[in-house]
Design an enzyme around this catalytic site. Structure first.
Site, PDB file in Angstrom:
ATOM      1  N   ALA A  76       4.004   1.772  -1.624  1.00 18.53           N
ATOM      2  CA  ALA A  76       4.623   0.768  -2.506  1.00 18.53           C
ATOM      3  C   ALA A  76       5.544  -0.185  -1.745  1.00 18.53           C
ATOM      4  O   ALA A  76       5.739  -1.338  -2.164  1.00 18.53           O
ATOM      5  CB  ALA A  76       5.389   1.462  -3.626  1.00 18.53           C
ATOM      6  N   GLU A  97      -2.000  -2.092   9.330  1.00 15.83           N
ATOM      7  CA  GLU A  97      -1.656  -1.648   7.970  1.00 15.83           C
ATOM      8  C   GLU A  97      -2.908  -1.109   7.295  1.00 15.83           C
ATOM      9  O   GLU A  97      -3.957  -1.755   7.337  1.00 15.83           O
ATOM     10  CB  GLU A  97      -1.109  -2.835   7.184  1.00 15.83           C
TER      11      GLU A  97
HETATM   12  C1  DQA Z   1      -1.472   2.294  -1.368  1.00 10.72           C
HETATM   13  C2  DQA Z   1      -1.501   1.077  -2.295  1.00 10.72           C
HETATM   14  C3  DQA Z   1      -0.101   0.747  -2.805  1.00 10.72           C
HETATM   15  O1  DQA Z   1      -0.129  -0.383  -3.673  1.00 10.72           O
HETATM   16  C4  DQA Z   1       0.474   1.929  -3.571  1.00 10.72           C
HETATM   17  O2  DQA Z   1       1.800   1.660  -3.972  1.00 10.72           O
HETATM   18  C5  DQA Z   1       0.389   3.207  -2.809  1.00 10.72           C
HETATM   19  C6  DQA Z   1      -0.818   3.490  -2.041  1.00 10.72           C
HETATM   20  C7  DQA Z   1      -2.886   2.719  -0.910  1.00 10.72           C
HETATM   21  O3  DQA Z   1      -2.972   3.423   0.086  1.00 10.72           O
HETATM   22  O4  DQA Z   1      -3.883   2.369  -1.553  1.00 10.72           O
HETATM   23  O5  DQA Z   1       1.262   4.061  -2.903  1.00 10.72           O
HETATM   24  O6  DQA Z   1      -0.729   1.949  -0.198  1.00 10.72           O
END
Ligand code: DQA
Length: 145
Positions: A76, A97
């Site tokens: 998040a 990322e």
């Molecule tokens: C996440 C996507 C994010 O938006 C979310 O808050 C997560 C997981 C993913 O791995 O898909 O906690 O990073």
């Protein structure tokens, strides 16, 4: 070569957390599999997960001491954290990322990443495989640098 695998909030809940979105593997499952894959590349993983923004910032700063790069799922914090973005920019290590889900085909607020602009790239939507793809991309980038 050491590479840090850094995970943000709620990633410790994988396995039971919204499995229809994030799959049924736990973080331990993913790290175990990734460690085996890393061995085939001759890479040693340094792994860390935290639900606390400042701890993630500190982990990024410490990675500078002994890691050649970082694979990060800021979870998040991807969408909110100027502090994590600034830490990545400050250490100057190559970062990739990764996201389990495709953040671009979900809610509007997930489409924006504050951290991706300071990373060499982003991989999203391949479930646990996003980590392997991210690791390979980072490994190749470091080797060719
Ligand atoms: C996440 C996507 C994010 O938006 C979310 O808050 C997560 C997981 C993913 O791995 O898909 O906690 O990073």
């Amino acid at each position: 070569m050491k590479i840090m695998i850094l995970n943000g909030p709620n990633i410790n809940m994988l396995g039971t957390r919204e499995p229809e979105i994030y799959g049924s593997l736990t973080l331990d499952d993913i790290i175990h599999d990734l460690t085996e894959y890393a061995k085939t590349l001759g890479v040693e993983l340094v792994t860390f997960q935290s639900n606390v923004e400042g701890e993630i910032v500190t982990a990024i700063q410490k990675a500078k001491n002994d890691c050649a790069g970082i694979v990060i799922n800021p979870a998040a914090y991807t969408h909110t954290s100027v502090a994590i973005r600034d830490a990545i920019a400050a250490v100057g290590l190559p970062c990739v990322e990764v996201h389990l889900s495709n953040i671009h085909n979900r809610e509007e607020f997930r489409k924006n990443s504050l951290t991706a602009p300071v990373c060499i790239g982003q991989i999203a939507g391949f479930g646990a495989n996003s980590y392997k793809l991210g690791l390979k991309g980072l490994f190749d980038f470091i080797k060719s640098a």
